[in-house]
Design an enzyme around this catalytic site. Sequence first.
Site, PDB file in Angstrom:
ATOM      1  N   GLY A   1     -20.552  22.948 -96.196  1.00 53.25           N
ATOM      2  CA  GLY A   1     -20.508  24.368 -95.856  1.00 53.25           C
ATOM      3  C   GLY A   1     -19.398  24.621 -94.859  1.00 53.25           C
TER       4      GLY A   1
ATOM      5  N   ARG B   1     -22.922  32.182 -82.778  1.00 54.07           N
ATOM      6  CA  ARG B   1     -22.839  30.746 -82.489  1.00 54.07           C
ATOM      7  C   ARG B   1     -22.783  30.408 -80.992  1.00 54.07           C
ATOM      8  NH1 ARG B   1     -19.282  27.635 -83.797  1.00 54.07           N
ATOM      9  NH2 ARG B   1     -20.624  25.904 -84.323  1.00 54.07           N
TER      10      ARG B   1
ATOM     11  N   CYS C   1     -26.758  44.293 -74.472  1.00 55.90           N
ATOM     12  CA  CYS C   1     -27.527  44.203 -73.236  1.00 55.90           C
ATOM     13  C   CYS C   1     -28.286  42.884 -73.148  1.00 55.90           C
ATOM     14  CB  CYS C   1     -28.509  45.366 -73.161  1.00 55.90           C
ATOM     15  SG  CYS C   1     -27.728  46.924 -73.563  1.00 55.90           S
TER      16      CYS C   1
HETATM   17  C1  LIG Z   1     -26.863  23.803 -93.693  1.00 58.83           C
HETATM   18  C2  LIG Z   1     -26.988  22.856 -94.822  1.00 58.83           C
HETATM   19  C3  LIG Z   1     -25.844  22.337 -95.453  1.00 58.83           C
HETATM   20  C4  LIG Z   1     -24.441  22.624 -94.974  1.00 58.83           C
HETATM   21  O1  LIG Z   1     -24.175  22.029 -93.744  1.00 58.83           O
HETATM   22  P1  LIG Z   1     -22.679  22.036 -93.179  1.00 58.83           P
HETATM   23  O2  LIG Z   1     -22.805  21.388 -91.850  1.00 58.83           O
HETATM   24  O3  LIG Z   1     -22.249  23.452 -93.078  1.00 58.83           O
HETATM   25  O4  LIG Z   1     -21.836  21.260 -94.119  1.00 58.83           O
HETATM   26  C5  LIG Z   1     -26.030  21.526 -96.549  1.00 58.83           C
HETATM   27  N1  LIG Z   1     -27.275  21.215 -97.012  1.00 58.83           N
HETATM   28  C6  LIG Z   1     -28.390  21.690 -96.421  1.00 58.83           C
HETATM   29  C7  LIG Z   1     -29.710  21.317 -96.975  1.00 58.83           C
HETATM   30  C8  LIG Z   1     -28.288  22.516 -95.313  1.00 58.83           C
HETATM   31  O5  LIG Z   1     -29.402  22.961 -94.711  1.00 58.83           O
END
Ligand SMILES: *Cc1c(COP(=O)(O)O)cnc(C)c1O
Length: 422
Positions: free
Chosen positions: A277, A314, A346
């Site tokens: 991701g 974040r 706030c």
């Molecule tokens: C969040 C998540 C990902 C992606 O993680 P990254 O650190 O963004 O690569 C992949 N698989 C599962 C099951 C997740 O919960």
Amino acid sequence: MRHFDHRDGELHAEDVPLSRIAAEVGTPVYVYSSATLERHYRVFADSFGGLDTLVAYSVKANSNIAVLQTLARLGAGADVVSGGELARALIAGIPGERIVFSGVGKTRDEMSAALEADIHVFNVESLPELRVLDDVAQSMGRRAPVAFRVNPDVSAGGHEKISTGKKENKFGIAWDRAESAYAEAACLPGIEVVGVDVHIGSQIDDLAPFEAAIRKVRGLIERLRTQGHDIRLFDIGGGLGIHYGDDNRMPPPPSDYGQLVRRLTADLGVQMVFEPGRMIAGNSGVLLTEVLYVKGGGDREFLIVDAAMNDLLRPALYDAWHAVEPVRLPEPDQASATYDIVGPICESGDTFAKDRMMPAVRAGDLVVFHSAGAYGAAQSSQYNTRPLVPEVMVRGGQYRLIRKRPSVEEMLERERLVDWSN
Ligand SMILES: *Cc1c(COP(=O)(O)O)cnc(C)c1O
């Protein structure tokens, strides 16, 4: 090749000056580079040599349908964690056969939508979930392809809120219960056991935990096969870290990760599934914001910007560090300053950075938060009744609005005044 770079003294996204987007769309706004997204996907997907692979982009990192569409055109699959994300992936043109469904709490409705879409595999996290999936699949006259998410008890990940592979985490089937879970699954007529799944954490900047997890799962796959299970898929999850620019810890390049995976799995006879991701989306986007006020006078100087924690959560959620940069390059003689950079919400937690040294800026100047393409817009909300932050995608010299900023009327559309008179 960097796609967010200064030209003629001003930061651009590919060939588009960010000041143009600020003037035409307004701020705050997320700006993504489609060239960067595509490059990250290709670099990752090409790092596994001749292995049989499926790269299932983790939709939760950045779930905009135009982002998904951009990746789908390169052949990406999707890792979804809800029925809503499944719908997004399908709308963006990702076929069911390239979709994997993760998550600890799938509902019956989500399961049947995914069966309807003929997805590649369900990553099942518990026996109660397995039994419900069996029931739903049988009622539809189908068999659900299943990989158990097992918990390898490996420590990884940069922050306690994103470490998922330890036995005290809520995720997956406990390591010492895995084999009995497979034995039960093999007896259920609505279930077809196909693989093993792990996901050990996020923002992992070291290959050692991946190596430990792969070695453990390899052993499990070999044992499961001797017990008669036809294991043909190994989903190793996501989690590869990116460089945010804050310290000297550099995550390993995808080529090293690819080499490790090849070395440890080439002879295993499985399809390798990946769920990246952050690695794809993180450095593909910036959050563009305008300085509203510079508030000094006390013992600190505050830079109050028009983006807030509802737009980029974040820093508040993970103590995350984002590089901050003015859109206009500083003049050679321009002073620098040390700011606490905050939003208008706030809450004291609405702080993007503390004691940040940067070129001095003034009200009306534009600044960006870098590396905001993953877990940025996807986590945004309307807290404080601030409009949901819009998103823009750039391609060369063009850009498109891929999520519009709602008006106040649109924000209130789903709410009702109560009328108790009848
Ligand atoms: C969040 C998540 C990902 C992606 O993680 P990254 O650190 O963004 O690569 C992949 N698989 C599962 C099951 C997740 O919960």
